[in-house]
Scaffold this active site. Structure first.
Site, short mmCIF file in Angstrom:
data_model
loop_
_atom_site.label_atom_id
_atom_site.label_comp_id
_atom_site.label_asym_id
_atom_site.label_seq_id
_atom_site.Cartn_x
_atom_site.Cartn_y
_atom_site.Cartn_z
N THR A 177 -159.56 27.47 39.90
CA THR A 177 -158.19 27.84 40.22
C THR A 177 -157.87 29.10 39.45
O THR A 177 -157.63 29.06 38.24
CB THR A 177 -157.21 26.71 39.84
OG1 THR A 177 -157.60 25.51 40.51
CG2 THR A 177 -155.78 27.07 40.26
N LYS A 209 -154.37 27.14 47.01
CA LYS A 209 -154.59 26.21 45.90
C LYS A 209 -153.41 26.23 44.93
O LYS A 209 -152.94 25.17 44.49
CB LYS A 209 -155.89 26.57 45.19
CG LYS A 209 -156.12 25.85 43.87
CD LYS A 209 -156.18 24.34 44.01
CE LYS A 209 -156.51 23.70 42.67
NZ LYS A 209 -156.42 22.22 42.70
N LYS A 261 -150.68 27.11 33.23
CA LYS A 261 -151.40 28.30 33.67
C LYS A 261 -151.27 28.50 35.17
O LYS A 261 -151.00 29.60 35.66
CB LYS A 261 -152.87 28.18 33.26
CG LYS A 261 -153.78 29.31 33.71
CD LYS A 261 -154.52 29.01 35.02
CE LYS A 261 -155.46 27.84 34.89
NZ LYS A 261 -156.22 27.60 36.17
#
Length: 292
Positions: free
Chosen positions: A95, A171, A240
């Site tokens: 990711t 994603k 994040k």
């Protein structure tokens, strides 16, 4: 297929094992060597550097924690781009940001290497069972070449487009929706608890009627039981991903007001020392706000 697998965390180790079990030849690399050595009993080779690991492989897969790790392993000295053969393919399953994915696509093209992205949806238990859902983006011919490897790791593949960064954007969006589910469940449980109703009863009603989807069942049960450790996905990584989502929104001039609320939940969780817990531990803040 001859496959290099770089990044053997809780997800990567299980994914590499599934590749071996489906008959692929795997050589692995990890920043700390112990996880790679644990796979050697399965016949997995161990590379000394990313460049050396990918040198003779048709496919190089990265499953790493963040942009910094992927950039170092891919673009750094003795990185993937330095060792990957012309015509071979780097599949980024991490990711990462849309911006880094675009940089990787350009760098690989400059070396006559292929690049595709295939970020996954699913926690470590799904990776172990080969039941991940995989969002894929890349040139159609490249996607077909790598399909056997992806099918060894997931139960279904969703093609998002021919531009690799498109799967990365999807994603980030999917992870954002998961945090929205976590937050809404946390608020609902806090409200009903304060109204004197057992959370177990509320969970049962919601997840066996209107909200029977796996994401509600999985995170509803974690919040209900307060089972935030050990983490399936660390809270710091969730923060994040939230940051990368907002960066993409800014570039595409798309306001994401609810993402800012979720960001503040993550920051509050860090302030309370919850950084090493599962990302669903942001639910604890709704309990605090309700004075419970």
């Amino acid at each position: 297929m001859d496959i290099a697998f770089l990044g053997l965390g809780g997800m990567g180790t299980a994914m590499a094992r599934n590749l071996v079990e489906h008959g692929h030849t795997v050589v692995a690399w990890n920043r700390s060597p112990e996880p790679a050595k644990a796979l050697s009993a399965l016949g997995v080779g161990i590379g000394e550097t990313p460049a050396e690991t990918v040198k003779h492989c048709e496919i190089a897969i990265t499953m790493l924690a963040d942009d910094g790790a992927v950039e170092a392993v891919s673009l750094g000295e003795n990185g993937i781009i330095a060792g990957l053969a012309k015509g071979a393919t780097h599949i980024s399953m991490s990711t990462i940001s849309v911006a880094l994915s675009e940089r990787l696509a350009e760098a690989h093209a400059g070396q006559s290497q292929n690049y595709a992205t295939a970020p996954v949806f699913g926690r470590p238990d799904a990776a172990e069972a080969g039941k991940l859902f995989i969002a894929v983006a890349g040139e159609a011919g490249v996607v077909e070449k790598i399909r056997p490897a992806l099918e060894a790791m997931g139960q279904r593949i969703f093609i998002m487009g021919e531009k690799p960064s498109q799967a990365n954007l999807v994603k980030l969006t999917g992870n954002f929706l998961i945090t929205g589910v976590i937050e809404s469940l946390a608020e609902a449980f806090a409200l009903t608890t304060k109204g004197g109703i057992e959370t177990a009863k509320v969970y049962e009603l919601l997840t066996e009627t209107l909200f029977a989807a796996p994401v509600y069942k999985t995170y509803g049960s974690i919040i209900r039981d307060g089972s935030f450790s050990p983490p399936g996905f660390k809270l710091l990584l969730g923060l994040k991903d939230n940051r990368l989502l907002q960066q993409a929104g800014e570039k595409l001039e798309t306001p994401l007001p609810f993402a800012a609320i979720i960001r503040d939940r993550f920051l509050a969780a860090l302030a309370h020392g919850d950084g090493d817990l599962d990302w669903s531990a942001i639910a604890k803040r709704a309990v605090d706000d309700a004075g419970l």
